[in-house]
Write an enzyme that holds these catalytic residues in place. Structure first.
Site, PDB file in Angstrom:
ATOM      1  N   PHE A  12     -85.814-147.320 -41.471  1.00 26.70           N
ATOM      2  CA  PHE A  12     -84.375-147.531 -41.762  1.00 26.70           C
ATOM      3  C   PHE A  12     -83.606-146.245 -42.061  1.00 26.70           C
ATOM      4  O   PHE A  12     -84.197-145.189 -42.144  1.00 26.70           O
ATOM      5  CB  PHE A  12     -84.137-148.670 -42.754  1.00 26.70           C
ATOM      6  CG  PHE A  12     -84.690-148.571 -44.152  1.00 26.70           C
ATOM      7  CD1 PHE A  12     -85.164-147.394 -44.687  1.00 26.70           C
ATOM      8  CD2 PHE A  12     -84.715-149.721 -44.953  1.00 26.70           C
ATOM      9  CE1 PHE A  12     -85.648-147.348 -45.989  1.00 26.70           C
ATOM     10  CE2 PHE A  12     -85.190-149.678 -46.252  1.00 26.70           C
ATOM     11  CZ  PHE A  12     -85.653-148.495 -46.758  1.00 26.70           C
ATOM     12  N   GLU A  13     -82.316-146.357 -42.133  1.00 25.59           N
ATOM     13  CA  GLU A  13     -81.376-145.220 -42.235  1.00 25.59           C
ATOM     14  C   GLU A  13     -81.486-144.303 -41.019  1.00 25.59           C
ATOM     15  O   GLU A  13     -81.334-143.093 -41.119  1.00 25.59           O
ATOM     16  CB  GLU A  13     -81.629-144.396 -43.508  1.00 25.59           C
ATOM     17  CG  GLU A  13     -81.592-145.177 -44.782  1.00 25.59           C
ATOM     18  CD  GLU A  13     -80.209-145.339 -45.400  1.00 25.59           C
ATOM     19  OE1 GLU A  13     -80.105-146.095 -46.358  1.00 25.59           O
ATOM     20  OE2 GLU A  13     -79.239-144.730 -44.920  1.00 25.59           O
ATOM     21  N   GLY A  14     -81.717-144.900 -39.861  1.00 22.19           N
ATOM     22  CA  GLY A  14     -81.953-144.122 -38.646  1.00 22.19           C
ATOM     23  C   GLY A  14     -83.438-143.836 -38.546  1.00 22.19           C
ATOM     24  O   GLY A  14     -84.015-143.233 -39.443  1.00 22.19           O
TER      25      GLY A  14
END
Lengths: 597, 247
Positions: A405-407
């Protein structure tokens, strides 16, 4: 709060410029007040989170939201919120310290980080005065919980391809939202959602503040996940969901920019949280290794286990060094933008954007350090590592999401190289000059002159300079040979990103230890000197491998041979007894029975 | 009513305890110090609760010790004390108690509430000595404390039951587990502690130090645990007899 202002270089410039040790922030210099804030977060985890981990993971009704509220009561949610909206207005580096500690809180860490980060910041940084007054004080106190709805079933890494639509109602009073969002953290108990959708046939996303009570917002059931099971993750459906027009956040089609800028902050914060989680795992690993006996001795007496403990500590200390170096750089950039007349939100966003390369580096390095530490934590625990009765099983599962997550880490690696190249093209980062100088150096006679070796780290500093040349050599050649197709050659981009990550972290670690030595003396620095040397040695080997793999894929013949020779020259190392260095590091951990670097 | 809460500074519970100078001095190198938990969790928090309930007008913490102990005092301010006093000196229980008594008397405090003992020296001497110097009533080991006008109602745990007491002010009370619950310092409180008053007072010369430490002897560490299978009672009995020599 951190009093010293550092002469920071601009984001990405670490590739071509040297930084003085005195100019970076080191965690060895937290003041008493910062340490007290840290202790409050630790006490919070000990009292309100650790005793309830199983109940949290069973998604017990109301438990997580009460934990978020308790964090709010202590001010933990208000760290980076300005005072006028009920916050504490602490600087970025102090906020990072609390993120780091909270990062050890498993699912609760995810809920709290999502709330304070992606749940609160879009409104704080992009909301108009009325929106900020309405939502921020309640979010900062924990009375309301925040959530962020970007991802869709077919729009993950490619976030701008989302299909959720917004159309203006006939009376012009509402946007009508239709679509589906996925993997929404805090969905189950949030009161306020920042939702990204395209208005009519817009190419770019817009952002909306959606309250839970709005008609047409429907929550799906909780996702069944590998880890962070206590974090509420659901799909959200918008079925003709009526959102008042005044809840459009910022301007039409500004949503994608909001999403990206908020993610920059999220990334470095995730790097910080990962370090906190890693330290907690190391703590357990040391204790277990000291207690568990086999063949009549504690397993911490065996070299194979000592290697693992030392590597856990080395990687964590290194990542932490880079984390706080960048955090202080961001503070300095923000402060100078504010001094230059920018208002708070804009200064924050611009300051962080300047260090977007470093934010992405820390996301990747922090999450991969945590995964390494968790994996070896399980291994040190042996059979018990696989048992759900010991803490490693949960830590291992919970760690894994951080690379996604978060890229994803892959997207972040692409981003690192993309940002560096874009800045070079725009003339903001002078890569071409230094890259040409390196190319020139390849054809000249190598400098065989030895080093004076007057100061402790003379040799290592020289090595860092050479590693930067190695990157310029490979990246310069890749740009020259592959031109526009470079971004499509993702394996090569990954190689270059890995080289940049390694040099940034190795340099940060060296600078930190140098500053520790300068401030507290060589004796006090102790095994930290070993940490800097071992990390640098490993980084050098990794840079050689990444560089070689890259060059072999797009250069050939005599030119390839020449470049490989140059790369070899730049990644050459003096012998280091790495085994003994790791032994010393492990012994300190074992003797003190804790991680205290 | 003004409440004075004496706080002591002790090594963190996980600190490694060692001694230097021929075992006459505690080695504080690398040791983290905390507020004595009995002072913090029970005495200070209960005092703050009374203030919050409108039953006390002010809570002052007092510490006898050198400048380097001030972070510990700041922590008490972060938890919520209104102000703090540091008596700039150090000595044995008698010296410390004398200084506290002297300050309380000169500054009009009527309730002194402190932990039953420190977790470092465990001598439990200070509270009684303070009461002695002041010639005030003294209730040790209280687990409950409330204020009704000028009367303080208290409870003490006793063997098999509870002892309920009441006393007029002025009064010295030493607090035991149960009087209050530990409070995590609020972030806002920590920031506010920066600007709260911390007064430094020169110690009174009326209270000499009577005792001198001849030497400390560290306790012997626990020896390794021997595990015996639960169905092997004979071996257990044999070991208790021959090795542990307790039966």
């Amino acid at each position: 709060m951190a009093a010293t202002k550092t002469k920071s270089i601009k984001g990405g410039e670490f590739l071509i410029k040297e930084t003085a040790a005195a100019d970076i922030f080191i965690p060895e210099q937290w003041n008493d007040e910062q340490l007290m804030l840290k202790k409050t977060c630790e006490d919070f985890l000990n009292q309100e989170v650790y005793p309830y981990l199983d109940r949290i993971d069973s998604l017990e009704e109301g438990l997580m939201s009460s934990i978020v509220e308790k964090a709010g009561g202590l001010g933990i949610l208000a760290m980076n919120v300005p005072e006028e909206y009920g916050g504490l207005d602490l600087d970025f580096v102090t906020g990072m310290l609390t993120s780091e500690v909270m990062g050890a809180g498993h699912s609760a860490a995810v809920a709290i980080m999502a709330h304070t980060g992606i749940g609160t910041l879009p409104i704080l940084y992009y909301g108009n005065e009325e929106q900020k007054k309405k939502y921020i004080p309640k979010l900062a106190s924990g009375e309301w919980k925040g959530s962020y709805c970007l991802t869709e079933p077919n729009a993950g890494s490619d976030a701008n391809s989302g299909k959720t639509k917004a159309t203006l109602s006939a009376d012009g009073k509402h946007y009508i939202l239709n679509g589906q969002k996925m993997w929404i953290t805090n969905a189950g108990f949030a009161d306020v959602y920042t939702v990204f959708a395209k208005i009519d046939d817009d190419k770019k996303l817009s952002a909306f503040i959606v309250e839970r009570g709005y008609e047409g917002l429907v929550l799906n059931t909780e996702e069944k996940k590998m880890g962070i099971k206590g974090s509420s993750t659901r799909q959200i459906f918008f079925n003709d969901c009526k959102v008042p027009v005044e809840n459009l956040l910022s301007e039409r089609e500004n949503g994608f920019k909001i999403a990206l800028n908020i993610l920059n902050i999220g990334r470095i914060k995730l790097g910080g949280a990962a370090i906190g989680a890693a330290k907690a795992i190391i703590q357990h690993s040391i204790k277990y290794a000291n207690e568990r006996e086999q063949f009549g001795r504690a397993i911490s007496k065996y070299g194979a286990i000592r290697y693992k403990l030392a590597e856990q500590a080395i990687k964590t200390y290194a990542s932490e060094s880079a984390l706080y170096r960048a955090s202080q750089n961001i503070d300095d950039a923000v402060n100078s933008l504010v001094e230059g007349g920018l208002e708070f939100a804009e200064a924050k966003l611009k300051g962080i954007e300047q260090f977007a390369v470093e934010c992405a580096i820390l996301k990747v390095h922090g999450s991969e350090t945590l995964d390494y530490v968790a994996d070896e934590g399980v291994q040190i625990y042996g059979g018990m590592g696989y048992s759900a009765e010991a803490p490693m099983e949960r830590s291992y599962r919970d760690a894994r999401i951080n690379r996604i997550f978060e890229g994803t880490n892959e997207i972040n690696r692409l981003l690192i190289v993309d940002l560096i190249l874009k800045r070079a093209m725009k003339g903001e980062l002078d890569l071409m000059g230094p890259a040409q100088a390196v190319a020139q150096e390849l054809t000249s006679v190598p400098d065989f002159g030895g080093l004076g070796n007057n100061n402790l780290f003379d040799y290592e500093k020289e090595q860092i300079k050479k590693l930067k040349k190695a990157i310029l050599l490979v990246a310069g050649a890749a740009v020259q040979k592959l031109m526009q197709t470079l971004t499509k050659e993702e394996e090569i981009v990954m190689n270059i990103a890995d080289m940049a990550i390694e040099v940034y972290v190795a340099e940060s670690t060296l600078l930190r230890v140098e500053k520790v030595v300068d401030t507290f003396g060589e004796q006090a620095a102790g095994e930290k000197i070993d940490i800097a040397r071992v990390y640098l040695s490993e980084a050098t080997d990794n840079i050689w491998k990444s560089g070689k793999d890259a060059l072999n894929s797009f250069v050939d013949g005599d030119e390839l041979r020449m470049m490989l020779m140059g790369l070899k020259r730049y990644t050459k190392q003096e012998p280091l007894n790495i085994k003994e260095a790791r032994q010393r590091i492990a012994l300190k951990l074992i003797n003190e029975n804790k991680y205290d670097f | 009513m003004k409440i004075l809460v004496p706080i002591s500074q002790v090594p963190d519970t996980t600190a490694k305890i060692s001694f230097i100078n021929n075992d006459t001095t505690f080695n504080n190198a690398g040791v983290t110090f905390i507020i004595n938990p009995y002072d913090e969790w029970y005495a200070l928090v209960r005092a703050l609760e009374l203030k919050e309930a409108g039953k006390a007008e002010k809570v002052t913490v007092i510490h006898v010790g050198p400048t380097e102990n001030e972070p510990t005092i700041r922590k008490a301010l972060a938890i919520g004390a209104d102000d703090a006093v540091r008596i700039d000196g150090d000595g044995d229980s008698s010296f410390v108690a004398g200084q506290i008594a002297d300050y309380a008397q000169k500054n009009d405090y009527s309730l002194i509430l402190l932990g039953k003992e420190t977790i470092s020296y465990n001598s439990a001497a200070t509270a009684g000595l303070v009461a002695g110097f002041l010639d005030w009533n003294f209730v040790p080991y209280a687990t409950k404390l409330d204020v009704n006008g000028n009367t303080i109602s208290l409870e003490q745990e006793m063997d098999g039951g509870v002892n309920q007491l009441s006393s007029p002010l002025p009064l010295v009370v030493s607090a035991a587990k149960g009087m209050a619950l530990q409070r995590i310092p609020n972030m806002r409180g920590i920031m506010a502690a920066r600007t709260k008053p911390l007064q430094v007072v020169t110690p009174s010369t009326d209270f000499p130090v009577y005792t001198k430490v001849e030497s400390y002897t560290p306790a012997k560490g626990r020896t390794a645990c021997v595990m015996i299978s639960e169905d092997n009672i004979d071996e257990l009995v044999d070991l208790l007899h021959t090795k542990a020599k307790v039966i």
